[in-house]
Motif scaffolding. Structure first.
Motif, PDB file in Angstrom:
ATOM      1  N   TYR A   1      26.463  47.712  38.784  1.00  0.00           N
ATOM      2  CA  TYR A   1      26.173  48.523  39.969  1.00  0.00           C
ATOM      3  C   TYR A   1      27.462  49.031  40.604  1.00  0.00           C
ATOM      4  N   LEU A   2      28.428  48.143  40.787  1.00  0.00           N
ATOM      5  CA  LEU A   2      29.683  48.539  41.434  1.00  0.00           C
ATOM      6  C   LEU A   2      30.403  49.608  40.630  1.00  0.00           C
ATOM      7  N   GLN A   3      30.357  49.491  39.312  1.00  0.00           N
ATOM      8  CA  GLN A   3      30.972  50.503  38.455  1.00  0.00           C
ATOM      9  C   GLN A   3      30.269  51.848  38.633  1.00  0.00           C
ATOM     10  N   LYS A   4      28.932  51.815  38.724  1.00  0.00           N
ATOM     11  CA  LYS A   4      28.161  53.048  38.917  1.00  0.00           C
ATOM     12  C   LYS A   4      28.524  53.711  40.246  1.00  0.00           C
ATOM     13  N   VAL A   5      28.630  52.916  41.312  1.00  0.00           N
ATOM     14  CA  VAL A   5      28.948  53.475  42.628  1.00  0.00           C
ATOM     15  C   VAL A   5      30.332  54.122  42.613  1.00  0.00           C
ATOM     16  N   GLU A   6      31.294  53.477  41.990  1.00  0.00           N
ATOM     17  CA  GLU A   6      32.640  54.045  41.945  1.00  0.00           C
ATOM     18  C   GLU A   6      32.656  55.372  41.180  1.00  0.00           C
ATOM     19  N   MET A   7      31.880  55.437  40.087  1.00  0.00           N
ATOM     20  CA  MET A   7      31.821  56.682  39.307  1.00  0.00           C
ATOM     21  C   MET A   7      31.154  57.793  40.123  1.00  0.00           C
ATOM     22  N   LEU A   8      30.060  57.474  40.796  1.00  0.00           N
ATOM     23  CA  LEU A   8      29.369  58.477  41.607  1.00  0.00           C
ATOM     24  C   LEU A   8      30.234  58.920  42.779  1.00  0.00           C
ATOM     25  N   ALA A   9      30.967  57.976  43.361  1.00  0.00           N
ATOM     26  CA  ALA A   9      31.841  58.321  44.483  1.00  0.00           C
ATOM     27  C   ALA A   9      32.951  59.266  44.030  1.00  0.00           C
ATOM     28  N   ALA A  10      33.526  58.990  42.868  1.00  0.00           N
ATOM     29  CA  ALA A  10      34.601  59.837  42.342  1.00  0.00           C
ATOM     30  C   ALA A  10      34.096  61.254  42.075  1.00  0.00           C
TER      31      ALA A  10
ATOM     32  N   LEU B   1      38.769  40.905  48.782  1.00  0.00           N
ATOM     33  CA  LEU B   1      39.857  41.256  47.875  1.00  0.00           C
ATOM     34  C   LEU B   1      39.609  42.613  47.214  1.00  0.00           C
ATOM     35  N   ASP B   2      40.692  43.288  46.827  1.00  0.00           N
ATOM     36  CA  ASP B   2      40.518  44.536  46.099  1.00  0.00           C
ATOM     37  C   ASP B   2      39.835  44.238  44.752  1.00  0.00           C
ATOM     38  N   PRO B   3      39.103  45.198  44.180  1.00  0.00           N
ATOM     39  CA  PRO B   3      38.284  44.926  42.998  1.00  0.00           C
ATOM     40  C   PRO B   3      39.048  44.350  41.811  1.00  0.00           C
ATOM     41  N   THR B   4      40.255  44.869  41.542  1.00  0.00           N
ATOM     42  CA  THR B   4      41.002  44.393  40.376  1.00  0.00           C
ATOM     43  C   THR B   4      41.485  42.963  40.581  1.00  0.00           C
ATOM     44  N   THR B   5      42.020  42.676  41.757  1.00  0.00           N
ATOM     45  CA  THR B   5      42.448  41.304  42.053  1.00  0.00           C
ATOM     46  C   THR B   5      41.260  40.363  42.013  1.00  0.00           C
ATOM     47  N   ASN B   6      40.126  40.803  42.521  1.00  0.00           N
ATOM     48  CA  ASN B   6      38.936  39.950  42.511  1.00  0.00           C
ATOM     49  C   ASN B   6      38.522  39.596  41.087  1.00  0.00           C
ATOM     50  N   ASN B   7      38.636  40.556  40.161  1.00  0.00           N
ATOM     51  CA  ASN B   7      38.318  40.261  38.754  1.00  0.00           C
ATOM     52  C   ASN B   7      39.263  39.204  38.197  1.00  0.00           C
ATOM     53  N   VAL B   8      40.544  39.307  38.548  1.00  0.00           N
ATOM     54  CA  VAL B   8      41.522  38.313  38.082  1.00  0.00           C
ATOM     55  C   VAL B   8      41.173  36.938  38.637  1.00  0.00           C
ATOM     56  N   VAL B   9      40.806  36.887  39.920  1.00  0.00           N
ATOM     57  CA  VAL B   9      40.429  35.618  40.545  1.00  0.00           C
ATOM     58  C   VAL B   9      39.256  34.993  39.801  1.00  0.00           C
ATOM     59  N   GLN B  10      38.205  35.758  39.581  1.00  0.00           N
ATOM     60  CA  GLN B  10      36.995  35.206  38.971  1.00  0.00           C
ATOM     61  C   GLN B  10      37.234  34.760  37.531  1.00  0.00           C
ATOM     62  N   GLN B  11      37.991  35.534  36.777  1.00  0.00           N
ATOM     63  CA  GLN B  11      38.273  35.158  35.399  1.00  0.00           C
ATOM     64  C   GLN B  11      39.114  33.884  35.315  1.00  0.00           C
ATOM     65  N   ASN B  12      40.139  33.798  36.157  1.00  0.00           N
ATOM     66  CA  ASN B  12      41.040  32.652  36.085  1.00  0.00           C
ATOM     67  C   ASN B  12      40.471  31.408  36.755  1.00  0.00           C
ATOM     68  N   LEU B  13      39.509  31.584  37.659  1.00  0.00           N
ATOM     69  CA  LEU B  13      38.863  30.423  38.265  1.00  0.00           C
ATOM     70  C   LEU B  13      38.169  29.571  37.209  1.00  0.00           C
ATOM     71  N   VAL B  14      37.549  30.218  36.243  1.00  0.00           N
ATOM     72  CA  VAL B  14      36.874  29.483  35.179  1.00  0.00           C
ATOM     73  C   VAL B  14      37.883  28.632  34.416  1.00  0.00           C
ATOM     74  N   LEU B  15      39.023  29.220  34.088  1.00  0.00           N
ATOM     75  CA  LEU B  15      40.068  28.486  33.372  1.00  0.00           C
ATOM     76  C   LEU B  15      40.579  27.321  34.207  1.00  0.00           C
ATOM     77  N   LEU B  16      40.725  27.562  35.509  1.00  0.00           N
ATOM     78  CA  LEU B  16      41.204  26.520  36.415  1.00  0.00           C
ATOM     79  C   LEU B  16      40.215  25.358  36.470  1.00  0.00           C
ATOM     80  N   ALA B  17      38.932  25.667  36.609  1.00  0.00           N
ATOM     81  CA  ALA B  17      37.914  24.619  36.701  1.00  0.00           C
ATOM     82  C   ALA B  17      37.752  23.874  35.379  1.00  0.00           C
ATOM     83  N   GLN B  18      38.029  24.547  34.272  1.00  0.00           N
ATOM     84  CA  GLN B  18      37.913  23.908  32.955  1.00  0.00           C
ATOM     85  C   GLN B  18      39.160  23.118  32.572  1.00  0.00           C
ATOM     86  N   GLY B  19      40.201  23.195  33.384  1.00  0.00           N
ATOM     87  CA  GLY B  19      41.438  22.488  33.081  1.00  0.00           C
ATOM     88  C   GLY B  19      42.336  23.230  32.115  1.00  0.00           C
TER      89      GLY B  19
END
Length: 449
Positions: free
Chosen positions: A90-99, A406-424
């Motif tokens: 959805y967020l990707q669609k909104v950004e494309m329509l906004a552009a 958070l800005d969208p790109t930083t938020n993606n980094v947070v979510q991806q790396n959180l999994v690695l952090l929680a998994q050790g």
């Protein structure tokens, strides 16, 4: 003074005089439209609401009912409801329509950095002004409006929900593990090993969607610093490697080391997580009152119907937020496109604000308005009513979800790396460094210094 600027008000006045026979209309996309001040004849036509919600959920059902009623008195009007429940898509669609400048009249949008860019481009209608003009602003719960606020306090999203987030727990599991409700965040971590020893998954988690685990990252910083830390972090005025950020990263790491989450949690979705809890396999789940129908009715398997308790976000020594302050949201807001805002859209929104709350509450949901009682459904357990009464005991602030800050790109980094952090597979220091680097690179595109 610039002569051209002096001419604009005069031109507007002359247009009003010339158009006196039919009424002076203001145009979509004008400064007046941004403030919600369009005028002129109401000409019914189809309009569109692009949203990121389950198509069979109570919000869409209630809005659809209101729109159908409005259409009966406004022949030619229709609300086209276009749903994309998958939030990343959805967020990707909104950004494309906004552009492409093709956003519809209404669309879902949190008070995110992306929405802030649209606001600065004068592409959103000031919903706060609209509610004032409708005489409806005082009807809304203060925390429902607070959740929709941008950093400057303005509101550009119409609240359609009101939900408190709690930790729901299996009473029998806690009794077998000889545990009381956790009072502190450290108690919360300490409960995981005894629950594991009794054969339970301590915490059911939707790891696939990213934001549920991100909630846990925010808890320590919110207790110790309120929302100030994340609001500074997103602009680069604070670092994840600061004391507040470290507390969040270390909390995630400790949860992982204590075995709090299920093996393979990163591939588990929303339904997987709720099923683990409602079938008694998991001892706890962090969920909102939007799921009362799953957690506090006879939809529960029989052994669990009177076995579900709840507790709010635990606190910690040195906390600056009170026990009644935790995640309270009004959901993703309904944004209004100023480029397509006209008297019809305004009139429909006024009708929606007046009639939606009662229809939403009839589905057993907490309305964003404080004057609309919830209809408790047949088959509800006592917990249903108990949780509804919590709405009258809330604190004065809500923990803002980091995925809306958070800005969208930083938020993606947070979510991806959180999994690695929680998994050790990533240390807290490595996680902090990755987030600080992401903020340095990406935040300048959204936050001007």
């Amino acid at each position: 003074m610039n002569r051209q600027r002096r001419w604009w008000p005069l031109a507007g006045l002359m247009a009003c005089v010339l158009g006196a026979a039919t009424g002076c209309a203001t145009s979509a996309g004008s400064p007046e439209a941004v403030q919600g001040s369009v005028s002129g004849p109401i000409k019914p036509r189809p309009i569109t609401w692009l949203n990121s919600r389950p198509s069979d959920g109570p919000v869409i059902k209630a809005v659809a009912e209101v729109a159908a009623e409005y259409g009966k008195s406004h022949p030619g009007f229709k609300l086209n409801i276009v749903s994309t429940p998958d939030r990343p898509s959805y967020l990707q669609k909104v950004e494309m329509l906004a552009a492409a400048k093709k956003l519809p009249e209404l669309f879902d949008e949190d008070a995110t950095p992306f929405a802030e860019k649209l606001r600065k481009q004068n592409r959103l209608v000031d919903v706060g002004n609209l509610l004032e003009e409708f005489g409806a602003k005082d009807r809304f719960r203060p925390l429902a409006l607070q959740y929709q606020q941008f950093d400057n306090g303005d509101i550009y999203g119409l609240p359609l929900e009101f939900a408190m987030e709690y930790f729901w727990y299996n009473k029998e599991a806690f009794q077998r593990a000889r545990l009381d409700q956790p009072k502190t965040l450290d108690d919360f971590i300490a409960s995981c090993k005894p629950l594991r020893a009794k054969g339970y998954i301590p915490i059911a988690l939707d790891g696939k969607d990213g934001w549920p685990l991100e909630r846990y990252l925010a808890y320590y910083p919110f207790r110790l610093h309120g929302n100030d830390f994340v609001k500074n972090l997103k602009k680069g005025d604070a670092k994840m490697s600061d004391t507040a950020g470290k507390s969040g990263a270390e909390f995630i790491s400790r949860l992982g080391k204590a075995g709090c989450f299920a093996d393979g949690f990163s591939s588990a979705g929303y339904t997987d997580a709720t099923d683990l809890f409602t079938t008694g396999k998991a001892a706890m789940i962090n969920d909102g009152t939007w799921d009362l129908g799953l957690l506090a009715t006879d939809a529960l398997p029989k052994p669990m119907r009177h076995n579900v308790g709840y507790f709010p976000l635990p606190t910690t020594p040195g906390a600056v937020t009170g026990p009644g302050d935790y995640v309270v949201s009004s959901g993703i807001g309904m944004a209004v496109n100023s480029q397509k805002f006209d008297p019809l859209v305004k009139d429909f929104l006024k009708y929606l604000v007046a009639h939606y709350p009662a229809k939403y509450a009839a589905f057993g949901q907490l309305s964003p308005t404080k004057d609309t009682p919830t209809e408790i459904p047949p088959g509800a357990t006592p917990v249903y009513g108990q949780v509804l009464r919590e709405a009258d005991r809330l604190g004065k602030q809500t923990a803002k979800p980091w995925d809306t800050e958070l800005d969208p790109t930083t938020n993606n980094v947070v979510q991806q790396n959180l999994v690695l952090l929680a998994q050790g597979n990533m240390s807290p220091r490595e996680f902090e460094k990755s987030i600080d680097q992401a903020v340095t690179v990406n935040s300048p595109r959204y936050f001007a210094k």
